[in-house]
Design an enzyme around this catalytic site. Structure first.
Site, PDB file in Angstrom:
ATOM      1  N   LYS A 197      -6.313   5.755 -11.155  1.00 25.47           N
ATOM      2  CA  LYS A 197      -7.219   4.929 -10.330  1.00 25.47           C
ATOM      3  C   LYS A 197      -7.511   5.606  -9.008  1.00 25.47           C
ATOM      4  CE  LYS A 197      -4.281   3.424  -6.991  1.00 25.47           C
ATOM      5  NZ  LYS A 197      -4.290   4.231  -5.815  1.00 25.47           N
TER       6      LYS A 197
ATOM      7  N   ASP B 247      -0.064  -1.891  -8.500  1.00 18.65           N
ATOM      8  CA  ASP B 247      -1.261  -1.331  -9.138  1.00 18.65           C
ATOM      9  C   ASP B 247      -1.250  -1.474 -10.661  1.00 18.65           C
ATOM     10  OD1 ASP B 247      -2.189  -0.462  -6.664  1.00 18.65           O
ATOM     11  OD2 ASP B 247      -1.222   1.502  -6.855  1.00 18.65           O
TER      12      ASP B 247
HETATM   13  O1  C5P Z   1       4.206  -2.210  -5.590  1.00 22.09           O
HETATM   14  P1  C5P Z   1       4.646  -0.790  -5.581  1.00 22.09           P
HETATM   15  O2  C5P Z   1       6.067  -0.623  -6.035  1.00 22.09           O
HETATM   16  O3  C5P Z   1       3.710   0.144  -6.289  1.00 22.09           O
HETATM   17  O4  C5P Z   1       4.610  -0.344  -4.045  1.00 22.09           O
HETATM   18  C1  C5P Z   1       5.257   0.814  -3.601  1.00 22.09           C
HETATM   19  C2  C5P Z   1       5.494   0.695  -2.101  1.00 22.09           C
HETATM   20  O5  C5P Z   1       4.251   0.807  -1.404  1.00 22.09           O
HETATM   21  C3  C5P Z   1       6.091  -0.619  -1.648  1.00 22.09           C
HETATM   22  O6  C5P Z   1       7.489  -0.593  -1.704  1.00 22.09           O
HETATM   23  C4  C5P Z   1       5.596  -0.707  -0.209  1.00 22.09           C
HETATM   24  O7  C5P Z   1       6.379   0.117   0.649  1.00 22.09           O
HETATM   25  C5  C5P Z   1       4.231  -0.059  -0.283  1.00 22.09           C
HETATM   26  N1  C5P Z   1       3.149  -1.047  -0.460  1.00 22.09           N
HETATM   27  C6  C5P Z   1       2.794  -1.864   0.591  1.00 22.09           C
HETATM   28  N2  C5P Z   1       1.785  -2.775   0.438  1.00 22.09           N
HETATM   29  C7  C5P Z   1       1.123  -2.869  -0.737  1.00 22.09           C
HETATM   30  C8  C5P Z   1       1.458  -2.036  -1.832  1.00 22.09           C
HETATM   31  C9  C5P Z   1       2.482  -1.130  -1.652  1.00 22.09           C
HETATM   32  O8  C5P Z   1       3.384  -1.777   1.679  1.00 22.09           O
HETATM   33  N3  C5P Z   1       0.141  -3.752  -0.851  1.00 22.09           N
END
Ligand code: C5P
Length: 332
Positions: free
Chosen positions: A11, A142
């Site tokens: 993406k 995502d």
């Molecule tokens: O949700 P995911 O595990 O992919 O996110 C990885 C990291 O990216 C989270 O732990 C956070 O630090 C950051 N993040 C964030 N805000 C979001 C998505 C991700 O701060 N909306």
């Protein structure tokens, strides 16, 4: 059935507007997701216990234990269907990677989405798309979009999705892969630091600070509105199918943070624009750089020139929107 294989796209974020950090550490987003034709392939096969094998691009940097996002997706789906009488046993997950790891292209989330789709088929769970999307959102921000594909507006952590109008137009992109990785949490943390420093310098004015997205540039006094908002001009440009209108509207609030951690990206972005890209931005949390071309021929010229300029590790030409994670047939 011996195994099920699913294919899943990388993406891009054509807009990534990031709000202040929330109490749970995440940031509220408004983003325009766009799936592109760079695909990982994930095969699941019944096994005595869960395990994962990773091959291809950056395979040695993908966690092979329970930290693996695809295995986490398998566990989440198993937990969700256990009460429904389905018989989910162990699975071995084989991931064939083409999406680079920690590159801002949501490759890990893509593999999780493909594992969900493949196990959903293997176990014949009968879950609806909506139920699957709910499980996806618990695995990563995502993952739900990697299931959906196309072009969609994401809100919340990025998991609340509204499919955007899908014009027949295909957009042509050149991806410039960097020699290195960036950690997503580190880039969000760098953005928070940059904004705090800017806010301090402004004497506490403005709630968000950081790089203004195009709709906010040129506003009065440099203050940003308190809420992140969808760029209506980007959406209108996307609906028009006119790449020359889309290019100038691409924006990513994480870009200054990614560039601060990986300064070589500035040179890559500048080179792409000088070589005729209609727009340039860092992909998600980086360090991949993304360039929009007017058509497939221009994308080829740009890809050749960029690799000749020596400003990245390698390049790829992709198009979007691409479909979301889907089963491609039983494993042979
Ligand atoms: O949700 P995911 O595990 O992919 O996110 C990885 C990291 O990216 C989270 O732990 C956070 O630090 C950051 N993040 C964030 N805000 C979001 C998505 C991700 O701060 N909306």
């Amino acid at each position: 059935m011996t195994g099920v294989t699913a294919r899943v796209p990388a993406k891009l974020n054509l807009q990534l507007a990031v709000g202040p950090p929330r109490a749970d550490g995440y940031h509220d987003l408004v983003t325009v997701f766009h799936a592109v034709s760079l695909f990982d392939q994930v095969t699941v096969e019944p096994a005595g216990r869960d395990g994962v094998t990773v091959t291809g691009e950056g395979a040695n940097r993908v966690p092979a234990g329970q930290d693996n996002l695809a295995l986490r997706a398998v566990s989440a789906l198993r937990a969700a269907v256990r009460d429904r009488g389905a018989g989910p046993g162990g699975v071995h997950v084989t991931i064939a990677k083409r999406i680079p790891v920690a590159a801002g292209l949501a490759g890990g989330s893509a593999d999780a989405a493909a594992a969900l789709v493949a196990c959903n088929e293997l176990w014949a769970t009968g879950l609806t798309q909506q139920q699957l999307s709910g499980i996806a959102a618990t695995v990563g921000s995502d993952v739900a979009f990697a299931l959906l594909g196309g072009t969609a507006v994401g809100r919340g952590r990025g998991e609340r999705l509204t499919p955007a109008l899908a014009p027949a137009t295909q957009y042509h992109w050149v991806l410039a892969f960097a020699d290195g990785q960036l950690s997503t949490p580190a880039v969000y943390a760098a953005l928070d630091r940059l904004r705090a420093a800017q806010q301090g310098a402004q004497g506490g004015r403005g709630a968000l600070g950081g790089k203004a997205s195009p709709q906010e540039q040129g506003g009065s006094g440099g203050d940003r509105p308190p809420e992140v908002t969808l760029d209506a001009a980007l959406m209108s440009a996307l609906r028009s199918g006119d790449a020359s209108r889309v290019g100038p509207r691409l924006s990513n609030d994480l870009q200054p943070a990614a560039v601060s951690l990986f300064p070589a990206l500035r040179k890559t972005l500048t080179a792409g624009l000088e070589l005729g890209a209609l727009g340039a931005l860092v992909a998600g949390s980086g360090p991949t750089c993304v360039f929009l071309a007017a058509n497939a021929e221009r994308a080829l010229e740009l890809a050749v020139s960029l690799s000749g300029a020596g400003v990245c590790r390698s390049v790829a030409r992709v198009s979007g929107p691409a479909p979301g994670a889907a089963v491609v047939g039983p494993d042979r």
